[in-house]
Every structure is written in C-alpha cells, then in structure tokens.
Design an enzyme around this catalytic site. Structure first.
Site, PDB file in Angstrom:
ATOM      1  N   ASP A  98       0.868  -1.176   0.000  1.00  0.00           N
ATOM      2  CA  ASP A  98       0.000   0.000   0.000  1.00  0.00           C
ATOM      3  C   ASP A  98       0.910   1.233   0.000  1.00  0.00           C
ATOM      4  O   ASP A  98       2.145   1.124  -0.124  1.00  0.00           O
ATOM      5  CB  ASP A  98      -1.005  -0.036   1.163  1.00  0.00           C
ATOM      6  CG  ASP A  98      -0.405   0.350   2.516  1.00  0.00           C
ATOM      7  OD1 ASP A  98       0.840   0.489   2.624  1.00  0.00           O
ATOM      8  OD2 ASP A  98      -1.180   0.508   3.478  1.00  0.00           O
ATOM      9  N   HIS A  99       0.287   2.408   0.134  1.00  0.00           N
ATOM     10  CA  HIS A  99       1.071   3.647   0.077  1.00  0.00           C
ATOM     11  C   HIS A  99       2.082   3.742   1.211  1.00  0.00           C
ATOM     12  O   HIS A  99       3.155   4.315   1.046  1.00  0.00           O
ATOM     13  CB  HIS A  99       0.130   4.866   0.088  1.00  0.00           C
ATOM     14  CG  HIS A  99      -0.847   4.839   1.230  1.00  0.00           C
ATOM     15  ND1 HIS A  99      -1.863   3.904   1.305  1.00  0.00           N
ATOM     16  CD2 HIS A  99      -0.960   5.606   2.344  1.00  0.00           C
ATOM     17  CE1 HIS A  99      -2.556   4.117   2.413  1.00  0.00           C
ATOM     18  NE2 HIS A  99      -2.032   5.136   3.060  1.00  0.00           N
ATOM     19  N   CYS A 101       3.247  -2.611   4.067  1.00  0.00           N
ATOM     20  CA  CYS A 101       2.346  -1.509   4.407  1.00  0.00           C
ATOM     21  C   CYS A 101       3.093  -0.631   5.414  1.00  0.00           C
ATOM     22  O   CYS A 101       4.316  -0.764   5.545  1.00  0.00           O
ATOM     23  CB  CYS A 101       0.993  -2.009   4.927  1.00  0.00           C
ATOM     24  SG  CYS A 101       0.998  -2.789   6.555  1.00  0.00           S
ATOM     25  N   GLY A 102       2.398   0.262   6.092  1.00  0.00           N
ATOM     26  CA  GLY A 102       3.105   1.152   7.005  1.00  0.00           C
ATOM     27  C   GLY A 102       3.789   0.401   8.135  1.00  0.00           C
ATOM     28  O   GLY A 102       4.948   0.644   8.459  1.00  0.00           O
ATOM     29  N   THR A 103       3.038  -0.514   8.746  1.00  0.00           N
ATOM     30  CA  THR A 103       3.569  -1.276   9.874  1.00  0.00           C
ATOM     31  C   THR A 103       3.967  -2.694   9.497  1.00  0.00           C
ATOM     32  O   THR A 103       4.689  -3.350  10.262  1.00  0.00           O
ATOM     33  CB  THR A 103       2.509  -1.396  10.983  1.00  0.00           C
ATOM     34  OG1 THR A 103       1.354  -2.038  10.412  1.00  0.00           O
ATOM     35  CG2 THR A 103       2.113  -0.029  11.526  1.00  0.00           C
ATOM     36  N   GLY A 104       3.445  -3.186   8.414  1.00  0.00           N
ATOM     37  CA  GLY A 104       3.574  -4.608   8.067  1.00  0.00           C
ATOM     38  C   GLY A 104       2.496  -5.442   8.737  1.00  0.00           C
ATOM     39  O   GLY A 104       2.329  -6.620   8.410  1.00  0.00           O
ATOM     40  N   ILE A 105       1.788  -4.839   9.660  1.00  0.00           N
ATOM     41  CA  ILE A 105       0.820  -5.614  10.458  1.00  0.00           C
ATOM     42  C   ILE A 105      -0.539  -5.710   9.763  1.00  0.00           C
ATOM     43  O   ILE A 105      -1.101  -6.804   9.627  1.00  0.00           O
ATOM     44  CB  ILE A 105       0.671  -4.992  11.860  1.00  0.00           C
ATOM     45  CG1 ILE A 105       2.002  -5.094  12.620  1.00  0.00           C
ATOM     46  CG2 ILE A 105      -0.427  -5.709  12.640  1.00  0.00           C
ATOM     47  CD1 ILE A 105       2.019  -4.347  13.941  1.00  0.00           C
ATOM     48  N   GLY A 106      -1.073  -4.571   9.334  1.00  0.00           N
ATOM     49  CA  GLY A 106      -2.403  -4.603   8.714  1.00  0.00           C
ATOM     50  C   GLY A 106      -2.445  -5.536   7.518  1.00  0.00           C
ATOM     51  O   GLY A 106      -3.374  -6.360   7.372  1.00  0.00           O
ATOM     52  N   HIS A 137       9.988 -22.924  10.958  1.00  0.00           N
ATOM     53  CA  HIS A 137       8.956 -23.536  11.797  1.00  0.00           C
ATOM     54  C   HIS A 137       7.545 -23.362  11.259  1.00  0.00           C
ATOM     55  O   HIS A 137       6.707 -24.241  11.473  1.00  0.00           O
ATOM     56  CB  HIS A 137       9.015 -22.933  13.205  1.00  0.00           C
ATOM     57  CG  HIS A 137      10.239 -23.349  13.979  1.00  0.00           C
ATOM     58  ND1 HIS A 137      10.396 -23.091  15.323  1.00  0.00           N
ATOM     59  CD2 HIS A 137      11.371 -24.002  13.597  1.00  0.00           C
ATOM     60  CE1 HIS A 137      11.564 -23.569  15.740  1.00  0.00           C
ATOM     61  NE2 HIS A 137      12.181 -24.116  14.696  1.00  0.00           N
ATOM     62  N   ARG A 172       7.925 -32.167  13.129  1.00  0.00           N
ATOM     63  CA  ARG A 172       6.950 -31.755  14.149  1.00  0.00           C
ATOM     64  C   ARG A 172       6.266 -30.437  13.769  1.00  0.00           C
ATOM     65  O   ARG A 172       5.124 -30.189  14.177  1.00  0.00           O
ATOM     66  CB  ARG A 172       7.612 -31.653  15.523  1.00  0.00           C
ATOM     67  CG  ARG A 172       8.578 -30.485  15.673  1.00  0.00           C
ATOM     68  CD  ARG A 172       9.336 -30.582  16.989  1.00  0.00           C
ATOM     69  NE  ARG A 172      10.134 -29.398  17.273  1.00  0.00           N
ATOM     70  CZ  ARG A 172      11.336 -29.138  16.719  1.00  0.00           C
ATOM     71  NH1 ARG A 172      11.848 -29.961  15.819  1.00  0.00           N
ATOM     72  NH2 ARG A 172      12.012 -28.056  17.050  1.00  0.00           N
ATOM     73  N   HIS A 173       6.959 -29.625  12.991  1.00  0.00           N
ATOM     74  CA  HIS A 173       6.368 -28.345  12.612  1.00  0.00           C
ATOM     75  C   HIS A 173       5.255 -28.541  11.579  1.00  0.00           C
ATOM     76  O   HIS A 173       4.303 -27.765  11.533  1.00  0.00           O
ATOM     77  CB  HIS A 173       7.451 -27.414  12.067  1.00  0.00           C
ATOM     78  CG  HIS A 173       8.552 -27.182  13.053  1.00  0.00           C
ATOM     79  ND1 HIS A 173       8.339 -26.564  14.254  1.00  0.00           N
ATOM     80  CD2 HIS A 173       9.860 -27.533  13.028  1.00  0.00           C
ATOM     81  CE1 HIS A 173       9.477 -26.511  14.937  1.00  0.00           C
ATOM     82  NE2 HIS A 173      10.412 -27.109  14.214  1.00  0.00           N
TER      83      HIS A 173
HETATM   84  C1  RB5 Z   1      -1.991   3.298   6.052  1.00  0.00           C
HETATM   85  O1  RB5 Z   1      -2.029   4.614   6.514  1.00  0.00           O
HETATM   86  C2  RB5 Z   1      -1.596   2.354   7.165  1.00  0.00           C
HETATM   87  O2  RB5 Z   1      -2.661   2.217   8.058  1.00  0.00           O
HETATM   88  C3  RB5 Z   1      -1.188   1.013   6.615  1.00  0.00           C
HETATM   89  O3  RB5 Z   1      -0.124   1.192   5.743  1.00  0.00           O
HETATM   90  C4  RB5 Z   1      -0.721  -0.009   7.613  1.00  0.00           C
HETATM   91  O4  RB5 Z   1       0.244   0.515   8.461  1.00  0.00           O
HETATM   92  C5  RB5 Z   1      -1.760  -0.705   8.352  1.00  0.00           C
HETATM   93  O5  RB5 Z   1      -1.479  -1.620   9.151  1.00  0.00           O
END
Ligand code: RB5
Length: 146
Positions: free
Chosen positions: A7-8, A64-69, A97, A131-132
């Site tokens: 994403d951006h 993405c910004g955090t990699g989490i979303g 694993h 096992r994994h």
């Molecule tokens: C976009 O602003 C941001 O929310 C997205 O890149 C990401 O960090 C979400 O987890």
C-alpha cells in the site's frame, strides 16, 4: 518468481527491496500499488495472496506502514501463512517452523538495509518439516473449522 505488493505506507520500502531483488537476479511480479496515492491494504493482500494460493507463486512479499495490517489481511486467505517481521531471527524461524509463504514488512518501521536482510533470509531458508508440519496441519484444520 515471487510476488510483491504494497500500500502507500509500504511503497517506498518496496521500491528499495525491488532494487535488492534485481541485484540478486530474483524475478518478481509487482502487483502494486504503483504510486503513493492512498490505497486500502486489504485489497492488495487479497490480490497477491490469491496468486500465491493458486500456485502461481510460492512466496510473496507484502508491505504496508507497519507490516501488520497487510499481514492480518493476508492471513484471512486460506493457505496463507503471513509473518510480519522486524528482526532477522523471526524472519528465519517463520520459514523454519511456520513454513510462512508471505513476509510482511513495515515501511514506517524498518529501513531498507534491514528489510533486504529479512527478505534474503526469508527467501533462502527452507521449512524444517517434521513436528512443525504437524502444527501447520492443525492450523489448516482451524481454517477448515475443524
Ligand atoms: C496506512 O495509513 C496504514 O494504516 C497502513 O499502511 C498499515 O500501516 C496498516 O497496518
């Protein structure tokens, strides 16, 4: 051949990782986004992951910004095991694993140097199995509501 998408918030980091992939001769298909205009990361995750679970690509990199979303979205796709990583040990062990097939990186969290090291170990570490595999089979059962 691997798939990449962002994403951006992950756009700049993905461009730097693409330079790294080029330098290593690693081929990739870029599913965008293609500029820094805002897009919704679930759309990118859904598109890229569909091309992984259909067997077109063995692995993908998502940004993405955090990699989490984008990892949360990717993990909603049956057959995807996506790991958001910010350290070398995790990027290595999610292959050893978890047999992770998607690495998610945060463009607002880590720099290009670390990102490229994480990509390198992720792409070059084999799953340990045994096992994994039993544990991954249990993840698959969860996907199937069993
Ligand atoms: C976009 O602003 C941001 O929310 C997205 O890149 C990401 O960090 C979400 O987890």
């Amino acid at each position: 051949m691997i798939a990449v998408g962002c994403d951006h918030g992950g756009f700049d980091l993905m461009q730097e990782v693409k330079v790294f992939l080029d330098s290593k001769g690693i081929e990739y298909k870029d599913f965008g986004c293609y500029n820094k205009n805002a897009v919704d990361y679930p759309d990118i995750a859904k598109d890229v992951c569909a091309h992984v679970v259909n067997g077109e690509f063995e692995k993908a990199l998502l940004f993405c910004g955090t990699g989490i979303g984008i990892s949360i979205a990717a993990n909603k796709v049956k057959g995807i095991r996506a790991a958001a990583c910010i350290d070398y040990f995790s990027a290595k062990h999610t292959r050893l694993h978890n047999n992770a097939n998607v690495l998610c990186l945060g463009g607002r969290v880590i720099g290009a140097g670390l990102a490229c090291e994480l990509v390198d170990v992720f792409l070059n570490t084999d799953f340990e199995g045994e096992r994994h595999q039993t544990r991954i089979d249990k993840i698959t059962l969860i996907e199937d509501n069993n």
